[in-house]
Scaffold this motif. Structure first.
Motif, PDB file in Angstrom:
ATOM      1  N   VAL A   1     -10.929  16.403   5.603  1.00  0.00           N
ATOM      2  CA  VAL A   1     -11.646  16.666   6.859  1.00  0.00           C
ATOM      3  C   VAL A   1     -12.795  17.651   6.626  1.00  0.00           C
ATOM      4  O   VAL A   1     -13.277  18.293   7.567  1.00  0.00           O
ATOM      5  CB  VAL A   1     -10.710  17.186   7.973  1.00  0.00           C
ATOM      6  N   ALA A   2     -13.255  17.754   5.380  1.00  0.00           N
ATOM      7  CA  ALA A   2     -14.333  18.697   5.060  1.00  0.00           C
ATOM      8  C   ALA A   2     -15.590  18.403   5.878  1.00  0.00           C
ATOM      9  O   ALA A   2     -16.330  19.327   6.248  1.00  0.00           O
ATOM     10  CB  ALA A   2     -14.638  18.647   3.563  1.00  0.00           C
ATOM     11  N   HIS A   3     -15.823  17.128   6.180  1.00  0.00           N
ATOM     12  CA  HIS A   3     -17.016  16.761   6.977  1.00  0.00           C
ATOM     13  C   HIS A   3     -17.002  17.436   8.351  1.00  0.00           C
ATOM     14  O   HIS A   3     -18.066  17.691   8.919  1.00  0.00           O
ATOM     15  CB  HIS A   3     -17.116  15.243   7.116  1.00  0.00           C
ATOM     16  N   GLU A   4     -15.829  17.747   8.863  1.00  0.00           N
ATOM     17  CA  GLU A   4     -15.762  18.410  10.176  1.00  0.00           C
ATOM     18  C   GLU A   4     -16.292  19.850  10.108  1.00  0.00           C
ATOM     19  O   GLU A   4     -16.548  20.469  11.133  1.00  0.00           O
ATOM     20  CB  GLU A   4     -14.315  18.413  10.702  1.00  0.00           C
ATOM     21  N   GLY A   5     -16.425  20.372   8.883  1.00  0.00           N
ATOM     22  CA  GLY A   5     -17.041  21.687   8.691  1.00  0.00           C
ATOM     23  C   GLY A   5     -18.463  21.565   8.169  1.00  0.00           C
ATOM     24  O   GLY A   5     -19.072  22.568   7.796  1.00  0.00           O
TER      25      GLY A   5
ATOM     26  N   THR B   1     -12.156  27.384   6.734  1.00  0.00           N
ATOM     27  CA  THR B   1     -12.714  28.323   7.713  1.00  0.00           C
ATOM     28  C   THR B   1     -13.994  27.777   8.349  1.00  0.00           C
ATOM     29  O   THR B   1     -14.191  27.911   9.564  1.00  0.00           O
ATOM     30  CB  THR B   1     -12.970  29.689   7.035  1.00  0.00           C
ATOM     31  N   ALA B   2     -14.856  27.143   7.548  1.00  0.00           N
ATOM     32  CA  ALA B   2     -16.073  26.532   8.114  1.00  0.00           C
ATOM     33  C   ALA B   2     -15.696  25.495   9.168  1.00  0.00           C
ATOM     34  O   ALA B   2     -16.271  25.436  10.264  1.00  0.00           O
ATOM     35  CB  ALA B   2     -16.904  25.888   7.004  1.00  0.00           C
ATOM     36  N   ARG B   3     -14.693  24.673   8.852  1.00  0.00           N
ATOM     37  CA  ARG B   3     -14.238  23.647   9.800  1.00  0.00           C
ATOM     38  C   ARG B   3     -13.679  24.293  11.071  1.00  0.00           C
ATOM     39  O   ARG B   3     -13.927  23.822  12.186  1.00  0.00           O
ATOM     40  CB  ARG B   3     -13.162  22.788   9.125  1.00  0.00           C
ATOM     41  N   PHE B   4     -12.913  25.378  10.917  1.00  0.00           N
ATOM     42  CA  PHE B   4     -12.341  26.065  12.080  1.00  0.00           C
ATOM     43  C   PHE B   4     -13.463  26.585  12.990  1.00  0.00           C
ATOM     44  O   PHE B   4     -13.431  26.410  14.204  1.00  0.00           O
ATOM     45  CB  PHE B   4     -11.438  27.212  11.610  1.00  0.00           C
ATOM     46  N   TRP B   5     -14.459  27.215  12.395  1.00  0.00           N
ATOM     47  CA  TRP B   5     -15.574  27.753  13.182  1.00  0.00           C
ATOM     48  C   TRP B   5     -16.343  26.644  13.914  1.00  0.00           C
ATOM     49  O   TRP B   5     -16.615  26.737  15.101  1.00  0.00           O
ATOM     50  CB  TRP B   5     -16.556  28.489  12.268  1.00  0.00           C
TER      51      TRP B   5
ATOM     52  N   LYS C   1     -21.548  27.465   0.468  1.00  0.00           N
ATOM     53  CA  LYS C   1     -21.739  27.683  -0.969  1.00  0.00           C
ATOM     54  C   LYS C   1     -20.382  27.713  -1.688  1.00  0.00           C
ATOM     55  O   LYS C   1     -20.168  27.027  -2.690  1.00  0.00           O
ATOM     56  CB  LYS C   1     -22.480  29.021  -1.159  1.00  0.00           C
ATOM     57  N   GLY C   2     -19.459  28.515  -1.168  1.00  0.00           N
ATOM     58  CA  GLY C   2     -18.126  28.616  -1.775  1.00  0.00           C
ATOM     59  C   GLY C   2     -17.364  27.305  -1.695  1.00  0.00           C
ATOM     60  O   GLY C   2     -16.645  26.927  -2.636  1.00  0.00           O
ATOM     61  N   GLY C   3     -17.514  26.594  -0.587  1.00  0.00           N
ATOM     62  CA  GLY C   3     -16.814  25.322  -0.404  1.00  0.00           C
ATOM     63  C   GLY C   3     -17.297  24.258  -1.381  1.00  0.00           C
ATOM     64  O   GLY C   3     -16.498  23.534  -1.977  1.00  0.00           O
ATOM     65  N   TYR C   4     -18.606  24.170  -1.567  1.00  0.00           N
ATOM     66  CA  TYR C   4     -19.130  23.189  -2.534  1.00  0.00           C
ATOM     67  C   TYR C   4     -18.733  23.554  -3.962  1.00  0.00           C
ATOM     68  O   TYR C   4     -18.464  22.667  -4.782  1.00  0.00           O
ATOM     69  CB  TYR C   4     -20.648  23.033  -2.393  1.00  0.00           C
TER      70      TYR C   4
END
Lengths: 202, 202
Positions: free
Chosen positions: A169-173, A108-112, A132-135
């Motif tokens: 692709v986490a870096h994209e978020g 979701t972070a990446r989508f935003w 926070k949740g992603g890490y």
């Protein structure tokens, strides 16, 4: 022939494309522009009342939504699913974890940030919560990969495909994978699989 | 014998209990007080680094977290899982939908209101968001049950158990099921299954 209703930047769609390619299954890619409401039209809602891509059209059967249901259906009886029952349970454990803890945060972070182009200021507290949740999810994944080449049964399975999709692709978020050596090594192993292709390819 | 690390009010734990009872599998219920941090102790995190119940201890194999991984493992090869591949895909579609759209909305609202005892004022906008998402999930479920007695393959499967768990106690999170006749009829059918037991029973 299968038809995949999908949106190219989607990690959930990418999981299906990776499995289709790995198993050398022919399919037609149907582009659904989710940014302009393409997954909320009456025509699309008739295929998936939940209004989300990906959806797999299976000739003679119907429309199957949900990325993990799709990849489990496609890979049924192949070496992407462990034969031993507990190993298969472990595979689903990781896939459930992905849908509950990893996709709704990192995805979701990446989508935003990447797809909708929103800024850190616009997103404010919502982005901080997702980070926070992603890490926390990355911490669990890093621990799960300790001493392992793949997530389950020491071989490449649906669990690897499902968790790789948004992690790589986490870096994209805005996530930094530098502190996660196990994850980075595993991402390299997934990306070196035969028939692997990038998220940008149909 | 199986051991289930669980918390009695948990809908996710309840799914496992329903399957264990339905299949007449003996197990020991291990109470984990999640309200006082029982799922975050070093001892528990060694069983599930994600710090969540339920976790199934499988003798000779290890610890299996994630409710849907647990019930799929327990029901492997039984009539709770359809034999036909597309039906099985449809079962997983509903189970993925539950973990992504229903549990994080209806389940979380119920946890806040009923388990933690928080008030509407304390929860504010967060509760409003959960109500919106929860009713959207109920709309999809109501539509999915139109003209059907069960979610998949016209018989009782893991999909019914997985979606029943939080749906039948949605009122404890402030949801009103009155406008959902298909859901109410289906809840009655699930609750009339042989070996069914309420969420309050170990």
């Amino acid at each position: 022939m299968y038809r995949l209703f999908d949106y190219l930047p989607s990690g959930n769609g990418y999981k299906c494309r990776l499995v289709l390619k790995h198993l050398q299954l022919a399919y037609e890619f149907i582009d659904v522009d989710i940014k302009s409401g393409g997954s909320r039209t009456p025509e699309f809602l008739a295929k998936n009342p939940n209004g989300r891509i990906p959806v797999l059209e299976v000739p003679g059967k119907g429309y199957l939504p949900e990325s993990h249901a799709i990849i489990a259906f496609l890979a049924d009886g192949t070496d992407l699913i462990p034969e031993e029952a507990f190993d298969r349970g472990r595979m689903w454990q990781w896939m459930c974890f992905e849908q509950y803890n990893l996709e709704p945060t990192i995805g979701t972070a990446r989508f935003w940030v990447s797809t909708l182009g929103k800024t850190r200021n616009e997103l404010g507290e919502n982005l901080i919560e997702k980070k926070k949740g992603g890490y926390a999810a990355l911490d669990v994944l890093e621990e799960g990969l300790r001493g392992r080449r793949y997530l389950v049964a020491e071989r490449y399975t649906l669990a690897d495909i499902a968790l790789f999709a948004y992690t790589h692709v986490a870096h994209e978020g805005g996530f930094d994978l530098a502190p996660y050596p196990n994850i980075r090594g595993w991402c390299d192993r997934v990306a070196s699989q035969p028939k692997w292709q990038p998220i940008t390819a149909k």
